[in-house]
Design a protein around this motif. Structure first.
Motif, short mmCIF file in Angstrom:
data_model
loop_
_atom_site.label_atom_id
_atom_site.label_comp_id
_atom_site.label_asym_id
_atom_site.label_seq_id
_atom_site.Cartn_x
_atom_site.Cartn_y
_atom_site.Cartn_z
N GLY A 1 64.12 29.47 20.49
CA GLY A 1 63.02 29.13 20.82
C GLY A 1 62.64 30.10 20.32
N ALA A 2 62.60 30.66 18.68
CA ALA A 2 61.90 31.80 17.88
C ALA A 2 61.17 30.95 17.50
CB ALA A 2 63.09 32.53 17.44
N LEU A 3 59.55 32.30 17.19
CA LEU A 3 58.99 31.39 16.36
C LEU A 3 58.69 32.05 15.01
CD1 LEU A 3 56.09 32.61 19.36
CD2 LEU A 3 57.39 30.25 19.14
N ASP A 4 58.30 31.11 14.27
CA ASP A 4 58.00 31.37 13.04
C ASP A 4 57.16 30.57 12.02
OD1 ASP A 4 58.39 32.20 10.50
OD2 ASP A 4 60.23 32.13 10.43
N PHE A 5 56.07 31.23 12.31
CA PHE A 5 55.26 29.90 12.32
C PHE A 5 55.01 29.57 10.29
CE2 PHE A 5 51.01 27.97 10.53
CZ PHE A 5 50.11 28.00 11.79
N ALA A 6 55.81 30.30 9.32
CA ALA A 6 55.39 29.49 7.85
C ALA A 6 57.00 29.94 6.86
CB ALA A 6 54.33 29.91 6.92
N GLY A 7 57.89 31.27 7.49
CA GLY A 7 59.23 30.94 7.15
C GLY A 7 59.09 33.13 6.97
N GLY A 8 58.69 34.11 7.66
CA GLY A 8 59.22 34.64 7.96
C GLY A 8 61.42 35.09 7.81
N THR A 9 61.59 33.92 8.53
CA THR A 9 63.25 34.08 8.24
C THR A 9 63.69 33.61 7.57
OG1 THR A 9 62.57 32.45 10.03
CG2 THR A 9 63.15 34.66 10.60
N ALA A 10 63.40 31.79 7.66
CA ALA A 10 63.66 30.97 6.05
C ALA A 10 63.28 31.91 4.84
CB ALA A 10 63.25 29.81 6.89
N LEU B 1 46.91 35.03 -7.39
CA LEU B 1 46.87 34.00 -6.99
C LEU B 1 48.07 33.07 -5.84
CD1 LEU B 1 47.82 32.70 -11.26
CD2 LEU B 1 46.19 31.37 -9.44
N LEU B 2 49.13 34.24 -6.28
CA LEU B 2 49.91 34.56 -4.40
C LEU B 2 48.67 34.52 -3.71
CD1 LEU B 2 53.27 36.85 -5.75
CD2 LEU B 2 52.82 34.33 -5.59
N TRP B 3 47.88 35.29 -3.42
CA TRP B 3 47.53 35.33 -2.37
C TRP B 3 46.23 34.12 -1.86
CZ3 TRP B 3 43.92 41.24 -1.60
CH2 TRP B 3 43.24 40.39 0.14
N ALA B 4 46.01 33.57 -3.10
CA ALA B 4 45.33 32.16 -3.05
C ALA B 4 46.28 31.00 -2.15
CB ALA B 4 44.47 31.85 -4.35
N GLY B 5 47.50 30.54 -2.98
CA GLY B 5 48.37 29.87 -2.40
C GLY B 5 48.49 30.39 -1.53
N TRP B 6 49.26 31.70 -0.48
CA TRP B 6 49.53 31.62 0.54
C TRP B 6 48.42 30.95 1.85
CZ3 TRP B 6 53.32 35.37 -0.99
CH2 TRP B 6 54.11 35.57 -0.60
N TYR B 7 47.12 31.09 1.65
CA TYR B 7 46.28 30.60 2.43
C TYR B 7 47.14 29.01 2.76
CZ TYR B 7 42.42 34.02 1.77
OH TYR B 7 42.10 35.53 1.66
N ALA B 8 47.48 27.99 1.61
CA ALA B 8 48.07 26.98 1.93
C ALA B 8 49.66 27.01 2.28
CB ALA B 8 48.60 26.59 0.10
N PHE B 9 50.08 28.53 2.05
CA PHE B 9 51.61 28.16 2.19
C PHE B 9 51.51 28.10 4.18
CE2 PHE B 9 55.22 30.39 2.78
CZ PHE B 9 56.83 29.93 2.22
N ASN B 10 50.09 29.03 4.57
CA ASN B 10 50.38 29.31 5.87
C ASN B 10 49.51 28.56 6.51
OD1 ASN B 10 52.29 31.90 5.44
ND2 ASN B 10 50.34 33.70 5.94
N GLY B 11 48.18 28.61 6.39
CA GLY B 11 47.11 27.02 6.51
C GLY B 11 48.03 26.10 6.87
#
Length: 418
Positions: free
Chosen positions: A169-178, A218-228
Motif C-alpha cells: 500500500g505504498a504510494l508512488d504517483f509516477a515513479g519515485g521508486t520504480a 525540455l525535461l521540465w516540459a516533458g515531466w508534465y506528461a510524465f506526472n500528469g
C-alpha cells in the motif's frame, strides 16, 4: 473509449518522447567536448533496445497477471498479443477509457527513460556495446519486475498486480521508486564497478552549459506528461499533478541556487538545471499526494539536500560523473518519504501523512518501498556489471579515454577539434 483522455494521453506521449532529446542534451552538455556524442548516443541506444523489449514481453512482465506479486506472467501479452487484433481493434478495450495499446506505449517510454538515466554515471569511459547489453539486461531483470511491484494495481490490466501497490500500500504517483530510486541505485552500482575516470576529482567539465539548460527545459516540459499523464484521465487529477510539479521545480531551483551561493559565493547554470531536475524527481512520487504548499516544501527540501548529496561521491570515491545518485536516488527517496510526512487527505489521492494527522502508517510503508527497491536494484545491478566486466569488459582503454570517447568509438564527433 474516452476521447478526452485519449487526446490528453496522445499529447503526453509526445511530451515523453521530447524527454529523449531533453535527457540527451542535458547529459551531453555536462560532459567534456570529446564525449558529448557518446553521452547522447547512450540515451538513444537505451531507448531503442528497451522499446523493443517492452513490446515483445516487457509489458507482459509488468502488467500481466501477477506471479506471487513479483512479476507479471510473460505469456499474457507476449509479442503484444491481446493489445490488438488483426483488424486493428483492441481485444482488451481500455484502461480507464484509454486504448490499452496506447497505455502500453505510454508505459514503454517510462521504461526507456528510466534505463537512459543510468548512463550519466558511466560518462566518458564505458564501452558503447557494453552499455547496450547492460541496458537490455537491466530492463528485464530489474526495471520490469520493480515496475510490476509499483505500477500494476489489482484489476487495472490484470486481475492480480504487484506487492508494493497492493499488499504494502505504498504510494508512488509516477515513479519515485520504480524510476528514480531504481535508476539511482543502479547508477551507484555501475559507477563502483566501472571505477574512476582519469579526470575524477578535477571538478566539473561541462562543455556547453546552454545545451544542459536547454535539455533541462525540455525535461521540465516533458515531466508534465510524465506526472500528469500518470493519472490516466483528462480530469482534475492530471491538472493537480501538473501544478504541484511546477511548484516543486521552481522551489528546488531557488533552493539549489541558495546552497550554491552560500557554499561558493556564486550561482551557476548547471546548478539551475540540476535544481530543476531535483525538484521534478522529488515531486514525481508525491505530485498527487501533497497540496500546492506541500509541493513547495518538497521542492525546497530536494533543492537543498541534493546538492549536498552530490558531494558524497568525493567523500566515498565513487565516480558518479553526472550525479545520478545525488539527484535521482536521493531526490527519489526524499519525494517518496515526503508522502508519509506531508501527504494530505485534501489531495486527489486523499492520504494523510504524519504532519497532517495521519500518523506513521503511510510513512513506514513509504520507507519499506524505498528501501526494498534501492537494495534490490543495487544488488542486481552490481551482479550484472560485474558479470559484464568479467566477460566482455566495461571500460574503454586508457588511450581511448585520453583521446576522447567520441573520436575513439564513433565516426562523428560533436565538434571538429583542431
Amino acid at each position: 473509449m474516452d476521447t478526452g483522455t485519449t487526446a490528453l494521453m496522445l499529447c503526453c506521449i509526445i511530451g515523453l518522447t521530447l524527454m529523449i532529446p531533453g535527457l540527451a542534451l542535458f547529459y551531453g552538455g555536462m560532459v567534456s567536448v570529446k564525449g558529448s556524442v557518446n553521452m547522447m548516443m547512450m540515451t538513444y541506444g537505451a531507448v531503442a533496445v528497451v522499446g523493443i523489449l517492452w513490446f515483445v514481453f516487457g509489458f507482459s512482465l509488468v502488467f500481466g497477471d501477477s506471479i506471487g506479486g513479483i512479476v507479471g506472467s510473460p505469456g499474457d501479452f507476449f509479442g503484444s498479443s491481446g493489445l490488438y487484433s488483426g483488424d486493428g481493434s483492441t481485444q482488451q478495450t481500455s484502461v480507464n477509457g484509454l486504448s490499452i495499446l496506447l497505455f502500453s506505449l505510454f508505459q514503454a517510454l517510462f521504461a526507456c527513460i528510466t534505463v537512459a538515466l543510468i548512463s550519466g554515471a558511466a560518462a566518458d569511459r564505458m564501452k558503447f556495446g557494453a552499455w547496450m547489453v547492460f541496458a537490455g539486461i537491466w530492463a528485464v531483470v530489474v526495471y520490469f519486475p520493480v515496475a510490476h511491484w509499483v505500477f500494476s494495481f489489482d484489476g487495472t490490466v490484470s486481475e492480480k498486480g504487484g506487492w508494493i501497490a497492493n499488499s504494502l500500500g505504498a504510494l508512488d504517483f509516477a515513479g519515485g521508486t520504480a524510476v528514480h530510486i531504481n535508476a539511482g541505485a543502479a547508477a551507484l552500482a555501475l559507477a563502483i564497478v566501472l571505477g574512476k575516470s582519469r579526470t575524477f576529482g578535477q571538478g566539473p567539465k561541462p562543455h556547453s552549459v546552454p545545451l544542459t539548460l536547454l535539455g533541462a527545459g525540455l525535461l521540465w516540459a516533458g515531466w508534465y506528461a510524465f506526472n500528469g499523464g500518470s493519472w490516466l484521465s483528462a480530469s482534475d487529477g492530471s491538472a493537480f499533478a501538473m501544478v504541484t510539479s511546477f511548484l516543486a521545480t521552481c522551489a528546488a531551483v531557488l533552493a539549489w541556487l541558495a546552497v550554491e551561493k552560500l557554499r561558493s559565493g556564486h550561482v551557476s547554470g548547471i546548478g539551475a538545471a540540476s535544481g530543476a531536475i531535483a525538484g521534478l524527481v522529488a515531486i514525481t512520487p508525491s505530485c498527487g499526494d501533497v497540496t500546492p504548499m506541500g509541493a513547495i516544501l518538497v521542492g525546497l527540501v530536494a533543492g537543498a539536500v541534493c546538492p549536498l548529496a552530490v558531494g558524497l561521491k568525493d567523500r566515498f570515491g565513487y565516480d558518479d560523473t553526472l550525479d545520478v545518485v545525488g539527484v535521482h536516488l536521493v531526490g527519489g527517496v526524499i519525494g517518496t518519504l515526503m508522502i508519509g510526512l506531508v501527504g494530505s487527505a485534501d489531495t486527489v489521492q486523499g492520504v494523510a501523512g504524519l504532519l497532517y494527522g495521519g500518523g506513521v502508517d503511510q510513512l513506514w510503508r513509504q520507507f519499506v518501498a524505498a528501501a526494498v527497491v534501492l537494495a534490490y536494484s543495487f544488488a542486481v545491478s552490481l551482479v550484472i556489471a560485474l558479470a559484464l566486466k568479467a566477460t566482455m569488459g566495461l571500460r574503454i582503454t586508457p588511450e581511448a579515454e585520453e583521446q576522447g570517447i567520441d573520436s575513439s568509438l564513433h565516426r562523428d564527433p560533436a565538434y571538429e577539434l583542431i
